[in-house]
Motif scaffolding. Structure first.
Motif, PDB file in Angstrom:
ATOM      1  N   LYS A   7      -1.148  17.534  -9.041  1.00 13.60           N
ATOM      2  CA  LYS A   7      -0.679  16.079  -9.664  1.00 13.60           C
ATOM      3  C   LYS A   7       0.665  16.352  -8.777  1.00 13.60           C
ATOM      4  CE  LYS A   7      -1.091  14.954 -13.873  1.00 13.60           C
ATOM      5  NZ  LYS A   7      -0.605  14.655 -15.261  1.00 13.60           N
ATOM      6  N   VAL A   8       1.082  15.253  -8.183  1.00 11.99           N
ATOM      7  CA  VAL A   8       2.474  14.903  -7.310  1.00 11.99           C
ATOM      8  C   VAL A   8       3.187  13.566  -8.377  1.00 11.99           C
ATOM      9  CG1 VAL A   8       3.672  14.463  -5.242  1.00 11.99           C
ATOM     10  CG2 VAL A   8       1.437  15.957  -5.605  1.00 11.99           C
ATOM     11  N   GLU A   9       4.329  13.665  -8.687  1.00 17.93           N
ATOM     12  CA  GLU A   9       4.860  12.465  -9.164  1.00 17.93           C
ATOM     13  C   GLU A   9       6.014  12.067  -8.311  1.00 17.93           C
ATOM     14  OE1 GLU A   9       5.729  13.423 -13.254  1.00 17.93           O
ATOM     15  OE2 GLU A   9       3.656  13.258 -13.775  1.00 17.93           O
ATOM     16  N   PHE A  10       6.359  10.804  -8.241  1.00 14.18           N
ATOM     17  CA  PHE A  10       7.381  10.263  -7.550  1.00 14.18           C
ATOM     18  C   PHE A  10       8.226   9.161  -8.508  1.00 14.18           C
ATOM     19  CE2 PHE A  10       4.497  11.295  -4.496  1.00 14.18           C
ATOM     20  CZ  PHE A  10       4.976  12.115  -3.542  1.00 14.18           C
ATOM     21  N   GLU A  11       9.529   8.845  -8.206  1.00 14.69           N
ATOM     22  CA  GLU A  11      10.223   8.107  -8.851  1.00 14.69           C
ATOM     23  C   GLU A  11      10.356   6.700  -7.978  1.00 14.69           C
ATOM     24  OE1 GLU A  11      13.156   9.202 -11.716  1.00 14.69           O
ATOM     25  OE2 GLU A  11      11.986  10.642 -12.394  1.00 14.69           O
ATOM     26  N   GLY A  12      10.618   5.545  -8.402  1.00 13.01           N
ATOM     27  CA  GLY A  12      10.835   4.403  -7.297  1.00 13.01           C
ATOM     28  C   GLY A  12      11.298   3.274  -8.390  1.00 13.01           C
ATOM     29  N   LYS A  13      11.202   2.165  -7.607  1.00 12.68           N
ATOM     30  CA  LYS A  13      11.555   1.147  -8.085  1.00 12.68           C
ATOM     31  C   LYS A  13      10.517   0.125  -8.115  1.00 12.68           C
ATOM     32  CE  LYS A  13      16.714   1.550  -7.930  1.00 12.68           C
ATOM     33  NZ  LYS A  13      17.966   1.170  -7.539  1.00 12.68           N
ATOM     34  N   ALA A  14      10.487  -1.100  -8.867  1.00 10.35           N
ATOM     35  CA  ALA A  14       9.526  -2.188  -8.622  1.00 10.35           C
ATOM     36  C   ALA A  14      10.251  -3.602  -8.985  1.00 10.35           C
ATOM     37  CB  ALA A  14       8.170  -2.003  -9.509  1.00 10.35           C
ATOM     38  N   VAL A  66       6.298  -2.274  -5.547  1.00  8.52           N
ATOM     39  CA  VAL A  66       6.612  -0.888  -5.792  1.00  8.52           C
ATOM     40  C   VAL A  66       6.904  -0.119  -4.596  1.00  8.52           C
ATOM     41  CG1 VAL A  66       6.131   1.320  -6.987  1.00  8.52           C
ATOM     42  CG2 VAL A  66       4.920  -0.816  -7.962  1.00  8.52           C
ATOM     43  N   LYS A  67       8.234   0.515  -4.569  1.00 12.71           N
ATOM     44  CA  LYS A  67       8.789   1.161  -3.591  1.00 12.71           C
ATOM     45  C   LYS A  67       9.241   2.747  -3.721  1.00 12.71           C
ATOM     46  CE  LYS A  67      10.054  -3.071  -0.939  1.00 12.71           C
ATOM     47  NZ  LYS A  67      11.001  -3.460  -0.031  1.00 12.71           N
ATOM     48  N   PHE A  68       8.721   3.480  -3.230  1.00 15.11           N
ATOM     49  CA  PHE A  68       9.464   4.819  -3.183  1.00 15.11           C
ATOM     50  C   PHE A  68       9.500   5.630  -2.166  1.00 15.11           C
ATOM     51  CE2 PHE A  68       4.643   4.981  -3.989  1.00 15.11           C
ATOM     52  CZ  PHE A  68       4.347   6.261  -3.311  1.00 15.11           C
ATOM     53  N   THR A  69       9.967   6.791  -1.985  1.00  7.95           N
ATOM     54  CA  THR A  69       9.846   7.861  -0.928  1.00  7.95           C
ATOM     55  C   THR A  69       8.985   8.822  -0.984  1.00  7.95           C
ATOM     56  OG1 THR A  69      12.309   7.010  -0.521  1.00  7.95           O
ATOM     57  CG2 THR A  69      11.556   9.063   0.770  1.00  7.95           C
ATOM     58  N   LYS A  91      12.837  -6.742 -17.750  1.00  3.97           N
ATOM     59  CA  LYS A  91      13.765  -7.210 -16.488  1.00  3.97           C
ATOM     60  C   LYS A  91      12.602  -7.510 -15.301  1.00  3.97           C
ATOM     61  CE  LYS A  91      17.457  -3.814 -17.536  1.00  3.97           C
ATOM     62  NZ  LYS A  91      18.282  -2.660 -17.079  1.00  3.97           N
ATOM     63  N   LYS A  92      13.445  -8.080 -14.258  1.00  3.63           N
ATOM     64  CA  LYS A  92      12.533  -8.362 -13.235  1.00  3.63           C
ATOM     65  C   LYS A  92      12.345  -7.096 -12.191  1.00  3.63           C
ATOM     66  CE  LYS A  92      11.374 -12.729 -13.772  1.00  3.63           C
ATOM     67  NZ  LYS A  92       9.872 -13.120 -13.874  1.00  3.63           N
ATOM     68  N   GLU A  93      13.471  -6.091 -12.190  1.00  2.00           N
ATOM     69  CA  GLU A  93      13.445  -5.090 -11.502  1.00  2.00           C
ATOM     70  C   GLU A  93      13.453  -3.733 -12.340  1.00  2.00           C
ATOM     71  OE1 GLU A  93      16.210  -3.454  -8.123  1.00  2.00           O
ATOM     72  OE2 GLU A  93      15.776  -5.687  -7.933  1.00  2.00           O
ATOM     73  N   VAL A  94      12.608  -2.950 -12.183  1.00  2.00           N
ATOM     74  CA  VAL A  94      12.318  -1.664 -13.328  1.00  2.00           C
ATOM     75  C   VAL A  94      12.115  -0.578 -12.559  1.00  2.00           C
ATOM     76  CG1 VAL A  94      11.366  -3.215 -15.160  1.00  2.00           C
ATOM     77  CG2 VAL A  94       9.882  -2.304 -13.378  1.00  2.00           C
ATOM     78  N   LYS A  95      12.335   0.637 -13.257  1.00  2.00           N
ATOM     79  CA  LYS A  95      12.199   2.006 -12.564  1.00  2.00           C
ATOM     80  C   LYS A  95      10.558   2.155 -12.717  1.00  2.00           C
ATOM     81  CE  LYS A  95      16.611   3.938 -13.435  1.00  2.00           C
ATOM     82  NZ  LYS A  95      17.249   4.966 -14.175  1.00  2.00           N
ATOM     83  N   VAL A  96      10.033   2.968 -11.818  1.00  2.00           N
ATOM     84  CA  VAL A  96       8.612   3.369 -11.754  1.00  2.00           C
ATOM     85  C   VAL A  96       8.289   4.549 -11.624  1.00  2.00           C
ATOM     86  CG1 VAL A  96       7.818   0.882 -11.582  1.00  2.00           C
ATOM     87  CG2 VAL A  96       8.239   2.558  -9.710  1.00  2.00           C
ATOM     88  N   LYS A  97       7.363   5.323 -12.227  1.00  2.00           N
ATOM     89  CA  LYS A  97       7.018   6.634 -11.817  1.00  2.00           C
ATOM     90  C   LYS A  97       5.518   6.517 -11.459  1.00  2.00           C
ATOM     91  CE  LYS A  97       6.056  10.911 -14.807  1.00  2.00           C
ATOM     92  NZ  LYS A  97       6.372  11.420 -16.014  1.00  2.00           N
ATOM     93  N   ILE A  98       5.281   7.048 -10.133  1.00  2.00           N
ATOM     94  CA  ILE A  98       4.198   7.031  -9.528  1.00  2.00           C
ATOM     95  C   ILE A  98       3.448   8.511  -9.503  1.00  2.00           C
ATOM     96  CG2 ILE A  98       2.992   6.784  -7.306  1.00  2.00           C
ATOM     97  CD1 ILE A  98       6.353   5.183  -7.752  1.00  2.00           C
ATOM     98  N   THR A  99       2.124   8.562  -9.901  1.00  2.00           N
ATOM     99  CA  THR A  99       1.515   9.821 -10.236  1.00  2.00           C
ATOM    100  C   THR A  99       0.328   9.767  -9.233  1.00  2.00           C
ATOM    101  OG1 THR A  99       2.191  10.284 -12.355  1.00  2.00           O
ATOM    102  CG2 THR A  99       0.343  11.357 -11.868  1.00  2.00           C
ATOM    103  N   ILE A 100       0.236  10.784  -8.601  1.00  2.00           N
ATOM    104  CA  ILE A 100      -1.095  10.861  -7.533  1.00  2.00           C
ATOM    105  C   ILE A 100      -1.568  12.362  -8.028  1.00  2.00           C
ATOM    106  CG2 ILE A 100      -1.778  11.248  -5.080  1.00  2.00           C
ATOM    107  CD1 ILE A 100       0.855   9.537  -4.250  1.00  2.00           C
ATOM    108  N   GLU A 101      -2.993  12.099  -8.281  1.00  2.00           N
ATOM    109  CA  GLU A 101      -3.732  13.485  -8.548  1.00  2.00           C
ATOM    110  C   GLU A 101      -4.824  13.485  -7.706  1.00  2.00           C
ATOM    111  OE1 GLU A 101      -5.740  14.265 -12.813  1.00  2.00           O
ATOM    112  OE2 GLU A 101      -3.860  13.236 -12.947  1.00  2.00           O
TER     113      GLU A 101
END
Length: 102
Positions: A7-14, A66-69, A91-101
Motif C-alpha cells: 500500500k502506498v499513500e500520497f497527499e494532494g489537493k483537489a 485531484v493533483k499530487f506528486t 470548500k471548493k478546494e480540499v486536501k485529499v489522501k490517495i491510496t494505491i494498493e
C-alpha cells in the motif's frame, strides 16, 4: 494462500467543480497536436460535438481535479466524477489522501 499487499499513500489537493455530463466526450488527445492539420481536425471534431450537445438535455456532474506528486517526483492529475450530487464538503478546494494498493 493470499498474496502480500503493498500500500502506498500520497497527499494532494483537489478542486471541486461542475461539468456538463455530455462534456466528457470532448477531449483533446496528444496525437491531436502532432501537426497543424491534426489540430484542425480535432477542433472540427470538438465543434461538431458542441453542436450535438446543444440539442441534448444538459446534465450537471460534480467532479474533482485531484493533483499530487508521485514517489518519483512526477506531477499526477486525476479526475473523479461524483455524479449529479455534490459531495458534502465545505470548500471548493480540499486536501485529499490517495491510496494505491497492489
Amino acid at each position: 494462500m493470499s498474496q502480500p499487499t503493498i500500500k502506498v499513500e500520497f497527499e494532494g489537493k483537489a478542486k471541486i467543480g461542475e461539468m456538463m455530463g455530455n462534456f466528457k466526450a470532448i477531449q483533446l488527445k496528444p496525437e491531436d497536436f502532432s501537426s497543424p492539420l491534426a489540430l484542425q481536425m480535432a477542433l472540427s471534431r470538438i465543434y461538431s460535438e458542441l453542436m450535438n450537445m446543444m440539442n441534448q438535455r444538459q446534465e450537471l456532474h460534480y467532479v474533482a481535479d485531484v493533483k499530487f506528486t508521485d514517489s518519483m517526483g512526477n506531477p499526477v492529475s486525476v479526475g473523479v466524477d461524483f455524479g449529479d450530487k455534490i459531495p458534502p464538503l465545505s470548500k471548493k478546494e480540499v486536501k485529499v489522501k490517495i491510496t494505491i494498493e497492489f
